[in-house]
Motif scaffolding. Structure first.
Motif, short mmCIF file in Angstrom:
data_model
loop_
_atom_site.label_atom_id
_atom_site.label_comp_id
_atom_site.label_asym_id
_atom_site.label_seq_id
_atom_site.Cartn_x
_atom_site.Cartn_y
_atom_site.Cartn_z
N PRO A 171 0.83 -1.21 0.00
CA PRO A 171 0.00 0.00 0.00
C PRO A 171 0.86 1.26 0.00
N GLU A 172 0.23 2.38 -0.29
CA GLU A 172 0.96 3.66 -0.30
C GLU A 172 1.54 3.97 1.06
N SER A 173 0.87 3.55 2.12
CA SER A 173 1.40 3.73 3.47
C SER A 173 1.15 2.47 4.27
N GLY A 174 2.03 2.18 5.20
CA GLY A 174 1.88 1.01 6.03
C GLY A 174 2.64 -0.19 5.48
N PRO A 175 2.62 -1.28 6.23
CA PRO A 175 3.41 -2.45 5.86
C PRO A 175 2.80 -3.22 4.70
N ARG A 176 3.56 -4.11 4.15
CA ARG A 176 3.11 -5.00 3.08
C ARG A 176 1.91 -5.82 3.56
N ARG A 177 0.94 -6.01 2.67
CA ARG A 177 -0.26 -6.78 3.00
C ARG A 177 -0.22 -8.13 2.27
N TRP A 178 -0.35 -9.19 3.04
CA TRP A 178 -0.32 -10.54 2.50
C TRP A 178 -1.74 -11.09 2.41
N PHE A 179 -1.96 -11.97 1.44
CA PHE A 179 -3.27 -12.59 1.27
C PHE A 179 -3.10 -13.91 0.52
N TRP A 180 -4.11 -14.76 0.62
CA TRP A 180 -4.13 -16.00 -0.13
C TRP A 180 -4.65 -15.74 -1.55
N ALA A 181 -4.09 -16.49 -2.50
CA ALA A 181 -4.53 -16.38 -3.89
C ALA A 181 -4.55 -17.77 -4.51
N MET A 182 -5.48 -17.97 -5.45
CA MET A 182 -5.62 -19.23 -6.18
C MET A 182 -5.90 -18.91 -7.64
N PRO A 183 -4.90 -18.50 -8.39
CA PRO A 183 -5.14 -18.16 -9.80
C PRO A 183 -5.67 -19.37 -10.56
N TYR A 184 -6.79 -19.18 -11.23
CA TYR A 184 -7.41 -20.26 -12.01
C TYR A 184 -7.63 -19.78 -13.44
N ARG A 185 -6.84 -20.33 -14.37
CA ARG A 185 -6.86 -19.89 -15.76
C ARG A 185 -6.63 -18.39 -15.79
N GLU A 186 -7.53 -17.64 -16.43
CA GLU A 186 -7.32 -16.19 -16.53
C GLU A 186 -7.91 -15.44 -15.34
N ARG A 187 -8.44 -16.16 -14.36
CA ARG A 187 -9.12 -15.51 -13.23
C ARG A 187 -8.23 -15.58 -11.99
N TYR A 188 -8.22 -14.48 -11.25
CA TYR A 188 -7.37 -14.36 -10.08
C TYR A 188 -8.26 -14.38 -8.84
N ILE A 189 -8.35 -15.54 -8.19
CA ILE A 189 -9.13 -15.70 -6.97
C ILE A 189 -8.25 -15.33 -5.80
N TRP A 190 -8.64 -14.34 -5.02
CA TRP A 190 -7.74 -13.89 -3.96
C TRP A 190 -8.54 -13.27 -2.82
N GLY A 191 -7.82 -12.85 -1.79
CA GLY A 191 -8.42 -12.12 -0.67
C GLY A 191 -9.36 -12.98 0.15
N VAL A 192 -10.51 -12.41 0.51
CA VAL A 192 -11.46 -13.09 1.38
C VAL A 192 -11.93 -14.40 0.74
N THR A 193 -12.22 -14.38 -0.56
CA THR A 193 -12.70 -15.58 -1.24
C THR A 193 -11.69 -16.71 -1.14
N ALA A 194 -10.43 -16.42 -1.43
CA ALA A 194 -9.39 -17.43 -1.33
C ALA A 194 -9.16 -17.85 0.12
N GLY A 195 -9.23 -16.89 1.05
CA GLY A 195 -9.05 -17.21 2.46
C GLY A 195 -10.12 -18.16 2.97
N ILE A 196 -11.37 -17.96 2.53
CA ILE A 196 -12.46 -18.85 2.93
C ILE A 196 -12.25 -20.24 2.36
N LEU A 197 -11.81 -20.33 1.10
CA LEU A 197 -11.54 -21.63 0.49
C LEU A 197 -10.38 -22.34 1.17
N ARG A 198 -9.35 -21.59 1.50
CA ARG A 198 -8.20 -22.16 2.19
C ARG A 198 -8.63 -22.74 3.54
N ASP A 199 -9.45 -22.01 4.27
CA ASP A 199 -9.93 -22.50 5.56
C ASP A 199 -10.82 -23.72 5.37
N LEU A 200 -11.64 -23.73 4.30
CA LEU A 200 -12.49 -24.88 4.04
C LEU A 200 -11.64 -26.13 3.77
#
Length: 220
Positions: A171-200
């Motif tokens: 971000p422009e200010s503050g520390p680096r932000r990490w998140f889960w991602a699951m790129p599928y073909r041309e689609r980039y699944i990330w953030g809350v959606t990927a986090g919920i799938l990872r937990d599942l």
């Protein structure tokens, strides 16, 4: 096809839909990968998403959406149908209502199987994942105001930890932000959606001696 195996696992590992309560607390969050971030004291706004698992002849698929490019927030992101709870609604009711409003998914073709772990977002929502079971591909029509595209992703792809990766942005200010991602073909699944799938994945397979073999059996 081992849809019976998957269904039995979902029923055994998820919380019953009727057990939902507005008093449930977050068990996962955007802060899990970012423990150095300040977590504000606040009342979280209740929300729910529907994770529709659809039976196909060649294996289960998961219905997902790409948000409209005209929305004020989270433009173009991959998501599950869902949104805020209306007063008096349960998580299951809200998930079905939102899915109908966003993609015209008929609630009558969805059997609610169980609840995933409540997830706190950085934007102040407490999201309850509601897993739905569909015996055949449904008829859907995206609402242009909310959804740009409806698509399906394979269950075995989403449940394979080899496809789960930690990404980040600065971000422009503050520390680096990490998140889960699951790129599928041309689609980039990330953030809350990927986090919920990872937990599942962890909830369903995390304690298995051979989690990939168990997930493959369910998806066969």
């Amino acid at each position: 096809m081992s849809c019976d195996s998957l269904r039995k696992r979902l029923e055994a590992r998820l919380e019953p839909v009727e057990s939902w309560s507005p008093e449930r607390k977050a068990r996962r969050s955007d802060y899990d990968l970012n423990p150095e971030l300040e977590r504000p004291e606040r009342s979280l706004r209740p929300a729910a998403v529907l994770i529709p698992i659809i039976m196909h002849a060649d294996g289960p698929m998961v219905l997902m959406t790409r948000r409209s490019d005209t929305l004020a927030s989270h433009t173009g992101q991959i998501a599950f149908p869902g949104g805020r709870l209306d007063p008096g609604e349960t998580a299951g009711q809200a998930a079905l209502r939102e899915a109908f409003e966003e993609v015209a998914l008929d609630p009558a073709v969805v059997e609610l199987i169980g609840l995933g772990d409540p997830y706190e977002t950085g934007t102040g929502f407490l999201v309850t994942p509601v897993v739905g079971w569909l015996t055949a591909p449904p008829s859907v029509t995206p609402s242009p105001a909310e959804v740009a595209e409806v698509f399906e992703a394979p269950w075995d792809f989403l449940m394979d930890p080899a496809n789960h990766r930690r990404d980040y942005y600065d971000p422009e200010s503050g520390p680096r932000r990490w998140f889960w991602a699951m790129p599928y073909r041309e689609r980039y699944i990330w953030g809350v959606t990927a986090g919920i799938l990872r937990d599942l994945f962890h909830r369903l397979y995390g304690d298995q001696a051979a989690p990939l073999a168990a997930a493959a059996e369910d998806a066969a």
